[in-house]
Write a protein that holds these residues in place. Structure first.
Motif, PDB file in Angstrom:
ATOM      1  N   LYS A   1      46.234  48.052  42.129  1.00 24.38           N
ATOM      2  CA  LYS A   1      45.074  47.836  41.259  1.00 24.38           C
ATOM      3  C   LYS A   1      45.507  47.173  39.954  1.00 24.38           C
ATOM      4  CE  LYS A   1      41.107  50.367  39.313  1.00 24.38           C
ATOM      5  NZ  LYS A   1      40.082  49.415  39.762  1.00 24.38           N
ATOM      6  N   MET A   2      44.815  46.097  39.576  1.00 27.59           N
ATOM      7  CA  MET A   2      45.194  45.322  38.401  1.00 27.59           C
ATOM      8  C   MET A   2      45.047  46.124  37.118  1.00 27.59           C
ATOM      9  SD  MET A   2      43.681  41.661  37.041  1.00 27.59           S
ATOM     10  CE  MET A   2      44.478  40.696  38.320  1.00 27.59           C
TER      11      MET A   2
ATOM     12  N   HIS B   1      35.425  50.173  36.653  1.00 32.77           N
ATOM     13  CA  HIS B   1      34.467  49.066  36.628  1.00 32.77           C
ATOM     14  C   HIS B   1      35.057  47.747  37.132  1.00 32.77           C
ATOM     15  CE1 HIS B   1      31.701  51.670  34.559  1.00 32.77           C
ATOM     16  NE2 HIS B   1      32.605  51.916  33.634  1.00 32.77           N
ATOM     17  N   ASP B   2      36.273  47.764  37.634  1.00 29.89           N
ATOM     18  CA  ASP B   2      36.862  46.537  38.173  1.00 29.89           C
ATOM     19  C   ASP B   2      37.664  46.880  39.413  1.00 29.89           C
ATOM     20  OD1 ASP B   2      37.500  43.545  37.615  1.00 29.89           O
ATOM     21  OD2 ASP B   2      39.447  44.475  38.079  1.00 29.89           O
ATOM     22  N   GLN B   3      37.638  45.966  40.384  1.00 34.91           N
ATOM     23  CA  GLN B   3      38.283  46.226  41.675  1.00 34.91           C
ATOM     24  C   GLN B   3      39.407  45.243  41.984  1.00 34.91           C
ATOM     25  OE1 GLN B   3      34.643  45.550  41.777  1.00 34.91           O
ATOM     26  NE2 GLN B   3      34.434  47.642  41.055  1.00 34.91           N
ATOM     27  N   HIS B   4      39.925  44.567  40.969  1.00 34.36           N
ATOM     28  CA  HIS B   4      40.894  43.509  41.229  1.00 34.36           C
ATOM     29  C   HIS B   4      42.303  44.022  41.515  1.00 34.36           C
ATOM     30  CE1 HIS B   4      37.932  40.529  39.960  1.00 34.36           C
ATOM     31  NE2 HIS B   4      38.758  39.617  40.445  1.00 34.36           N
ATOM     32  N   VAL B   5      42.989  43.245  42.337  1.00 36.40           N
ATOM     33  CA  VAL B   5      44.421  43.397  42.560  1.00 36.40           C
ATOM     34  C   VAL B   5      45.067  42.058  42.243  1.00 36.40           C
ATOM     35  CG1 VAL B   5      44.070  45.117  44.354  1.00 36.40           C
ATOM     36  CG2 VAL B   5      44.287  42.724  45.001  1.00 36.40           C
TER      37      VAL B   5
ATOM     38  N   SER C   1      43.399  38.176  41.956  1.00 39.70           N
ATOM     39  CA  SER C   1      43.694  37.190  40.911  1.00 39.70           C
ATOM     40  C   SER C   1      45.176  37.252  40.585  1.00 39.70           C
ATOM     41  CB  SER C   1      42.871  37.459  39.641  1.00 39.70           C
ATOM     42  OG  SER C   1      41.486  37.293  39.862  1.00 39.70           O
ATOM     43  N   ALA C   2      45.645  36.271  39.833  1.00 41.08           N
ATOM     44  CA  ALA C   2      47.043  36.250  39.427  1.00 41.08           C
ATOM     45  C   ALA C   2      47.267  36.983  38.108  1.00 41.08           C
ATOM     46  CB  ALA C   2      47.527  34.809  39.292  1.00 41.08           C
ATOM     47  N   HIS C   3      46.323  36.807  37.174  1.00 43.70           N
ATOM     48  CA  HIS C   3      46.567  37.300  35.819  1.00 43.70           C
ATOM     49  C   HIS C   3      45.438  38.172  35.279  1.00 43.70           C
ATOM     50  CE1 HIS C   3      47.799  37.399  31.633  1.00 43.70           C
ATOM     51  NE2 HIS C   3      46.674  36.822  31.272  1.00 43.70           N
TER      52      HIS C   3
ATOM     53  N   SER D   1      43.698  28.770  37.087  1.00 43.91           N
ATOM     54  CA  SER D   1      43.671  29.564  38.320  1.00 43.91           C
ATOM     55  C   SER D   1      44.580  28.973  39.391  1.00 43.91           C
ATOM     56  CB  SER D   1      42.242  29.642  38.857  1.00 43.91           C
ATOM     57  OG  SER D   1      42.232  30.092  40.196  1.00 43.91           O
ATOM     58  N   PRO D   2      45.635  29.675  39.786  1.00 36.07           N
ATOM     59  CA  PRO D   2      46.525  29.109  40.811  1.00 36.07           C
ATOM     60  C   PRO D   2      45.852  28.991  42.173  1.00 36.07           C
ATOM     61  CG  PRO D   2      47.148  31.381  40.300  1.00 36.07           C
ATOM     62  CD  PRO D   2      46.107  30.981  39.292  1.00 36.07           C
TER      63      PRO D   2
END
Length: 478
Positions: free
Chosen positions: A230-231, A237-241, A288-290, A300-301
């Motif tokens: 998990k990022m 409230h966010d689900q990004h890795v 995402s990367a960052h 965005s890569p």
């Protein structure tokens, strides 16, 4: 890491139009980015000519082209069989039978990666961009299933990837078990995959669901991914890795250290660890990367190394050109003058207005016109282009609003007969092509369709773009 939840309304993540048919679009570009990874398509049967591409920031080895879809290639042994796992005899009549890509056909010295979609067409495009990029950084061949009609309805057939987005060394076209005239394979394949969804959000205690899994007759035993992917740790409230947290699971050391008891598969009740030959994740939209939702940013890569190399097929681009010419009153085959493309998203965004009246929540047309003028001025000053024509695309259904658009002297594609002529996916596909063709673009803030359109105009047309903010009176004041 500081993070402002108010700056990232979940409305940003929704796909735009209630999708509507069955297309033939995004296509080969003569020179495009390719790592040694290639793509394999699991889709509706088709006849295809294979093409190899060159040029790559990664400077990969060249992949040779093949012409026979059942002949040798760099990523497959030969033709498909009915089972993902089985050793059944290949069937070569792709017009009459259903096929699965099988592990018996996968090369032992090539590794593969796949995932599934469930978020609406534009978000699914972004998901497959992420999948392909993850394949690039893990040296794996990406297997791309069909797009599913999340916004269209279960009565509409899915869209084969190779008839839409392509970022290919070559295409291989198979029949899928869906849209087969009522026939489908009864063979169900077992496989172990990583469960990303349950590790990054706290509302659903199960993997991300996708119709594609059933369409492909897969019985998946999921293993919950470790929480460290998990990022933003412990942030509900966010689900990004991150790409590289998932990439770590593709390599033996981290994979072995991360294994826990797999969840039994729903049909056969088998417990399988994540497959090493065909690596699979349940859902790859929130990657995402960052930082979260970074595809809207120029660094965005995933967009730079994958997304911008996905181009429309000539057939769909020509069809969209016909719509543009009719809208602008340009004669057939005459050059299309430079224009500003607009995407205004309203229909489902009203759910995010809360107690704010719709007329106060959405940006009025004069505000959008101001952004159009800014883009026109920038084009004139930086490129000497006078783009006096403006084409509006939108999901707005109010005739009075469209009359106001016309009173501004703006144009719009006429979709009166589009569904009847081409199918229910086509209104959104044609609009997406038109958006990407603008010399400049004006979009709706927090709309993924606008975000991807802006990236396309920036990458393909070298054009400027502006996003109109909304949500309250004066939201776009600047």
């Amino acid at each position: 890491m500081q993070y402002d939840p108010d700056s990232r309304s979940s409305a940003r993540y929704k796909d735009d139009f209630p999708s509507t048919g069955s297309p033939t679009f995004l296509s080969r570009k003569r020179f495009m980015l390719i790592a040694w990874t290639a793509l394999v398509i699991v889709s509706l049967g088709c006849i295809t000519t294979f093409v190899s591409y060159t040029s790559s920031p990664f400077s990969p080895p060249q992949v040779q082209a093949v012409v026979d879809p059942f002949g040798p290639s760099t990523v497959l042994k030969g033709g498909p069989t009915l089972s993902f796992r089985g050793l059944l005899t290949p069937i070569h009549d792709i017009r009459s039978f259903l096929f699965f890509l099988v592990s018996d056909n996968l090369l032992a010295d090539v590794q593969y990666i796949t995932s599934w979609v469930s978020a609406g067409w534009t978000n699914d495009v972004m998901t497959y961009i992420n999948l392909i990029y993850l394949g690039l950084i893990t040296d794996r061949v990406a297997i791309i299933p069909e797009f599913i009609p999340s916004h269209v309805g279960g009565h509409v057939a899915p869209v084969p990837f190779e008839r839409s987005l392509t970022y290919l060394v070559f295409e291989v076209c198979w029949k899928s078990p869906f849209s087969s005239g009522g026939k489908s394979s009864t063979f169900v394949d077992d496989i172990g995959c990583w469960n990303v969804w349950e590790a990054v959000q706290y509302r659903e205690a199960y993997p991300r669901r996708s119709r594609s899994i059933n369409d492909l007759n897969l019985d998946i035993s999921f293993t919950k991914a470790p929480e460290w992917i998990k990022m933003i740790p412990n942030y509900e409230h966010d689900q990004h890795v991150t790409f590289w947290s998932l990439a770590r699971l593709a390599f033996p050391t981290t994979r072995a250290a991360s294994l826990v008891t797999p969840q039994p598969s729903p049909k056969h009740q088998v417990s399988l660890p994540p497959d090493e030959h065909l690596l699979c994740y349940d859902y790859l939209y929130y990657v995402s990367a960052h930082q979260p939702f970074e595809m809207e940013y120029d660094y965005s890569p995933a967009w730079r190394y994958v997304g911008k190399y996905m181009h429309w097929t000539p057939a769909l681009e020509n069809l969209a050109n016909d719509y543009v010419r009719r809208a602008l009153g340009v004669l057939e085959d005459a050059p299309i003058p430079p224009f500003i493309s607009i995407h205004v998203r309203h229909h489902d965004f009203q759910n995010w207005c809360g107690e704010t009246p719709i007329q106060d929540c959405f940006a009025p047309l004069p505000v959008i016109a101001r952004r159009v003028q800014e883009v026109q001025q920038e084009l004139l000053q930086t490129k000497g282009i006078k783009a006096s024509h403006v084409i509006m695309t939108s999901d707005e259904r109010d005739p009075a609003w469209w009359r106001e658009v016309s009173e501004l002297g703006w144009f719009t594609p006429d979709h009166t007969d589009t569904v009847a002529l081409y199918g229910e996916w086509y209104p959104v596909f044609i609009d997406a092509v038109i958006q990407s063709q603008g010399a400049g673009f004006v979009g709706t803030d927090r709309s993924t369709m606008s975000i991807v359109a802006a990236r396309r105009v920036e990458s393909w047309q070298n054009g400027p773009h502006k996003m109109v903010k909304w949500g309250s009176i004066g939201a776009d004041d600047h």
